[in-house]
Design an enzyme around this catalytic site. Structure first.
Site, short mmCIF file in Angstrom:
data_model
loop_
_atom_site.label_atom_id
_atom_site.label_comp_id
_atom_site.label_asym_id
_atom_site.label_seq_id
_atom_site.Cartn_x
_atom_site.Cartn_y
_atom_site.Cartn_z
N GLU A 299 5.73 -3.38 0.79
CA GLU A 299 5.76 -3.09 -0.65
C GLU A 299 4.96 -1.81 -0.86
OE1 GLU A 299 7.70 -4.65 -2.56
OE2 GLU A 299 8.20 -6.25 -1.15
N LEU A 300 5.66 -0.71 -1.03
CA LEU A 300 5.03 0.60 -0.94
C LEU A 300 5.03 1.30 -2.29
CD1 LEU A 300 6.61 1.56 2.51
CD2 LEU A 300 4.51 0.28 2.03
N CYS B 143 1.94 0.66 -8.72
CA CYS B 143 3.10 1.30 -8.10
C CYS B 143 4.33 1.24 -8.99
CB CYS B 143 3.40 0.67 -6.74
SG CYS B 143 3.54 -1.12 -6.77
N GLY C 217 0.83 -1.20 0.00
CA GLY C 217 0.00 0.00 0.00
C GLY C 217 0.86 1.24 0.00
N SER C 218 0.34 2.32 0.59
CA SER C 218 1.02 3.60 0.55
C SER C 218 2.20 3.63 1.51
CB SER C 218 0.05 4.73 0.90
OG SER C 218 -0.26 4.70 2.29
#
Length: 484
Positions: A252-253, A290, A232-233
């Site tokens: 995992e950004l 992303c 996510g963020s």
């Protein structure tokens, strides 16, 4: 996609269950109801966590062939029901159906790869210790063991495959997992639960719990869940990390993926290839990836020829109803998301950026957009757009191009269009990212390869075997009195 009137049950320790409340899932495209999901009560969440802890030792000791067979079964059943899953992803996420089919195909592969890894993981490593006098007659044997139950927190943009990337590695390694799907897109994960329920995996080894986000902190803080896998963020990811510094966190950004086009890529057909790939993968999920292309950095020698090709390729993309087979670009996940992108583009334009195409919003849809002359200090230049917006800039040479890529707080992946092998190795050395894709966009990902970033793009790695390593730890046993 047929709308189910009864609420979708969730999966509590491998069995169907319902709670006391439900919530509606609506289509980002037209707002219609796609279905509803039942929400677990606090007591049911507690039951799922307790069951995962209870089954942990037995599941860790289960034969590899049992876990591999279960993962193989899920892979096959996903393939058999691929169109059903694709239509559901399209409905709840707004992803064009052709891209949704691609997501399902990747999830099929993830479970198949996990089955293969289950068969070969943890074979052990032997190390002679008699290289020193004190180690005479001793041998070290290292194996990996589960850290404990994984809390997997999945995002909306890949509502099936990013769930698969959390569930499949955990089950392959004999690690229980509690999966929390995104509230906007829980139905794909709940349907995946149907396939997991067809396996012989033990009760408690997996649960799918669509709890609302405001209840997530309690799960994060639960000491019985020592591993957190979050996608996510960066804001939420690092808030999780700060709140549980003693836990193992795979984060995992975000990213603001750059595609670099170097001077040696000047042939017309190569520029056509680069422009087409850039156009598609800056927009293919409404830009909500992303590792989508957000920035193009082109050598001055090719910039003036490349940019018109990119603009033309973007304008050729078909926008509209995601259920239409011809649609390339569908809506964003919500009107709020589209309004945020609109505000960032408007800010950039006020600061002097030039709109080459696009720049318009209609409800949840934002037109595929290309901007030039974007000032370095505006939000769009510094943050992850996570929308169908692409910026283009000129670089004096290779070094300047690589410096422009690195001038970011993110470092997930970068693409470098070059045919020069030496330039490829220079890029691999110079670029501050987790992955460098040569000859293509940063959006390329093979599900078995290590995947993750540096800087504000996260820590740890996904990719089936690499996630299995994150979910486990090495334990050494020393054997004494051996005749080596």
């Amino acid at each position: 996609m047929t709308v189910t009137t009864a609420p979708h049950a969730f999966w509590l320790a491998g069995r169907e269950a319902t709670g006391e409340e439900t919530f509606e899932v609506t289509s980002p495209w037209d707002g219609r109801s796609v279905g509803s999901a039942s929400v677990p009560t606090e007591a049911q969440v507690e039951e799922a966590v307790a069951a995962s802890v209870a089954v942990g030792p037995a599941f860790a000791a289960s034969p590899a062939h049992v876990r591999a067979a279960a993962l193989d079964l899920v892979s096959r059943r996903l393939q058999e029901r691929a169109e059903e899953f694709a239509r559901l992803i399209c409905a709840e996420n707004g992803k064009p159906v052709k891209w949704a089919r691609g997501e399902v195909g990747r999830a099929v592969a993830v479970f198949r790869i996990a089955a293969e890894e289950a068969r070969r993981f943890n074979g052990g490593e032997a190390q002679r210790l008699d290289t020193e006098p004190t180690g005479a007659g001793r041998l070290a044997l290292t194996r990996r063991f589960p850290r404990g139950t994984v809390l997997g927190i999945a995002p909306f943009n890949f509502p099936l495959n990013l769930c698969a990337h959390k569930v499949a590695p955990a089950l392959a390694a004999g690690v229980p997992i509690i999966l929390k799907p995104a509230p906007a897109t829980p139905l794909s994960a709940l349907l995946l639960g149907e396939l997991l329920a067809e396996t012989d995996l033990p009760a408690g080894s997996w649960s799918v719990l669509p709890v609302p986000n405001d209840r997530m902190p309690a799960l994060v803080q639960d000491e019985r869940l020592p591993v957190i896998s979050f996608t996510g963020s960066d804001r939420v990811g690092y808030a999780i990390r700060a709140s549980v510094p003693h836990k193992r966190c795979t984060l995992e950004l975000g990213g603001n993926g750059a595609a670099v086009v170097l001077a040696d890529y000047a042939a017309e057909d190569r520029l056509d290839w680069a422009a087409g790939r850039i156009a598609v993968f800056s927009n293919y999920q409404g830009g909500q990836s992303c590792i989508g292309v957000q920035r193009v950095v082109a050598d001055a020698a090719v910039y003036d020829r490349l940019v018109p090709k990119v603009v033309a390729a973007v304008e050729a993309l078909a926008t509209g109803d995601p259920a239409d087979e011809a649609t390339d670009v569908g809506p964003m996940i919500s009107e709020d998301a589209a309004q945020r992108v609109e505000s960032w583009v408007d800010e950039a334009v006020r600061a002097g950026a030039q709109v080459l195409t696009g720049g318009k919003r209609e409800g949840t849809s934002y037109a595929p957009t290309v901007l030039a002359d974007v000032p370095d200090d505006v939000t769009l230049a510094r943050e992850e757009a996570f929308g169908p917006v692409l910026t283009v800039r000129r670089a004096a040479d290779e070094s300047a191009a690589f410096a422009a890529v690195n001038d970011s707080k993110y470092g997930l992946q970068a693409g470098v269009f070059t045919s020069d092998l030496q330039a490829a190795f220079r890029a691999h050395r110079a670029l501050e990212v987790g992955g460098v894709i040569i000859g293509d966009v940063p959006t390329y990902r093979a599900d078995q390869m290590p995947y993750g970033g540096v800087k504000r793009s996260g820590e740890g790695r996904e990719g089936v075997r690499f996630a299995m390593e994150d979910y486990t730890y090495e334990r050494v046993m020393v054997l004494t009195g051996l005749d080596l």
